[in-house]
Every structure is written in C-alpha cells, then in structure tokens.
Motif scaffolding. Structure first.
Motif, PDB file in Angstrom:
ATOM      1  N   LYS A   8      36.970 118.264-153.056  1.00  0.00           N
ATOM      2  CA  LYS A   8      37.602 119.236-153.942  1.00  0.00           C
ATOM      3  C   LYS A   8      39.069 118.829-154.106  1.00  0.00           C
ATOM      4  N   MET A   9      39.759 119.475-155.029  1.00  0.00           N
ATOM      5  CA  MET A   9      41.149 119.098-155.286  1.00  0.00           C
ATOM      6  C   MET A   9      42.029 119.318-154.058  1.00  0.00           C
ATOM      7  N   GLU A  10      41.711 120.364-153.269  1.00  0.00           N
ATOM      8  CA  GLU A  10      42.523 120.640-152.081  1.00  0.00           C
ATOM      9  C   GLU A  10      42.340 119.592-150.981  1.00  0.00           C
ATOM     10  N   LEU A  27      37.675 113.991-159.400  1.00  0.00           N
ATOM     11  CA  LEU A  27      37.074 115.290-159.112  1.00  0.00           C
ATOM     12  C   LEU A  27      35.698 115.394-159.770  1.00  0.00           C
ATOM     13  N   VAL A  62      42.560 112.339-154.529  1.00  0.00           N
ATOM     14  CA  VAL A  62      41.668 113.010-155.476  1.00  0.00           C
ATOM     15  C   VAL A  62      42.405 113.171-156.801  1.00  0.00           C
ATOM     16  N   THR A  63      41.778 112.731-157.874  1.00  0.00           N
ATOM     17  CA  THR A  63      42.386 112.843-159.199  1.00  0.00           C
ATOM     18  C   THR A  63      41.594 113.832-160.052  1.00  0.00           C
ATOM     19  N   GLY A  64      42.258 114.419-161.050  1.00  0.00           N
ATOM     20  CA  GLY A  64      41.597 115.359-161.948  1.00  0.00           C
ATOM     21  C   GLY A  64      40.686 114.649-162.921  1.00  0.00           C
ATOM     22  N   ASN A 116      42.848 116.484-151.503  1.00  0.00           N
ATOM     23  CA  ASN A 116      43.761 115.387-151.813  1.00  0.00           C
ATOM     24  C   ASN A 116      44.737 115.144-150.660  1.00  0.00           C
TER      25      ASN A 116
END
Length: 215
Positions: free
Chosen positions: A183-185, A123, A212-214, A187
C-alpha cells in the motif's frame, strides 16, 4: 585424558588436545590418532610409533618432543568439512595405555545477498525480492523476512517461500522469495532478511528499502 568438543570454521587450522599424565619416559611411547565419521567409518589420521611419524591425513602432525611431557595434541591445517567427526587419541606407554575422544565440529559461514536492494513497485502491482544464502554448513539454518515500519519500532514476521539445495562440496544454499503487494503507506519501509547459523556469533541481516509509486 581430557575430552571436548572442538569447533572450527572451514579453512582454519585447528589443534585437538590430547593430554596424558604419569608417563614413564624410560618406556616406549606410541600415539595413534583416528577419526570416526558420522556414518561410523573409521579412518587413520596420524601415528607416532617407535619415533616414526605417519601422517594419513595430509598435513596432520604432533610435536614429538612434547609427547614425553604428556602432550599429544593433533594439529590439522586448513580444516575441511570432510575432517568432521569423533577423534580418538590412543597413547601407549608400555605396559600401559590411555584413550580419549574429542568431537570436531566444522562450520562454513553463509554468504548472503538480497536483490533488488531498493525495489520500486507501482501501487496495485506486486514484485518479488530474493534473499539467497549460500555455501554454508551444516545445513540447519534459521532464515526469515521481517518488515520494519519506517515510523515505528514494530517488526512483523512475513510468510515466505524457500528452496534448499546441496552443493557438490558438501555445503548448502537456501533461497527465500518474498512477494510484496504494498500500500502507499508502505513506502520506505525496510524489509530485513535475517539469518542465524551455528557458524555465526550474532545474527546476520540484509535489508531492502521499498519504494512505492502512484499509479
């Protein structure tokens, strides 16, 4: 005499029709096949004169026993891009003659791959994925990236960068680069590289699944 457009894939065999009627079997019959290229240059392909066959294009032939039945069909094995053009069949049956034309369209189907197939992006960073389409002919091709959201049926066409290249054998390559800054969404969203070309009966697609990773 029938005329037509004949479509064939590279390396396939093809027959180009040349049908005539009203031949006088008691008179001499000659068959002349010629090809006109896109730039207007004419080439001898095959002649059948006085029951003697001359094949200028290697492997080309007709069936002599069929000629007096009105069938002067030309056979070409393992067609190449260089065989494309307008073919003229002239049948001479003294004192008469007839002529017909057919356009031979040669296509080479594209090979497609994408990399990486499962891109992992942290991210706040970005990564580029590539879709390469190669060894296709003719050069007109439709290529796009589409985003498919994992939780809906919505499809979004994305802006891309493309590069075009002509190969020494007359085929073409095209490379498309898609830069992702998710964005995280996003993923597990799927991104599809979609190809349409004259050689394909249906569209061709290759998918990548985004991870997608944090931070």
């Amino acid at each position: 005499m029938r005329t037509s457009v004949v479509s064939v894939l590279r390396d396939e065999d093809v027959a180009i029709h040349c049908d005539v009627s009203g031949l006088n079997p008691g008179s001499a019959i000659a068959v002349l096949w010629r090809r006109t290229s896109e730039n207007g240059t004419e080439y001898d392909v095959y002649n059948y004169i006085d029951e003697k066959e001359t094949s200028y294009r290697p492997g080309s032939y007709i069936e002599p026993k069929e000629v007096r039945k009105g069938n002067a069909e030309l056979h070409l094995p393992r067609v190449q891009i260089s065989d494309e053009g307008v073919y003229t069949c002239t049948v001479i049956n003294t004192p008469n003659s007839a002529e017909g034309r057919a356009t031979l369209q040669v296509s080479a189907a594209p090979l497609v791959y994408v990399t990486p197939e499962k891109p992992t992006i942290e991210l706040g960073t970005e990564k580029t994925v590539m879709c390469k389409v190669y060894n296709f002919y003719p050069k007109n091709i439709f290529m796009q990236w589409v985003q498919c959201h994992k939780s809906s049926s919505k499809r979004k066409v994305l802006k891309i960068w493309k590069k075009f290249h002509e190969n020494s054998d007359g085929t073409y390559n095209e490379t498309s680069l898609l830069t992702l800054n998710p964005k995280m969404e996003d993923n597990e969203n799927i991104y599809s590289c979609i190809i349409n070309h004259r050689s394909l009966q249906t569209e061709l697609s290759r998918n990548v699944t985004l991870i997608v990773t944090g931070q």
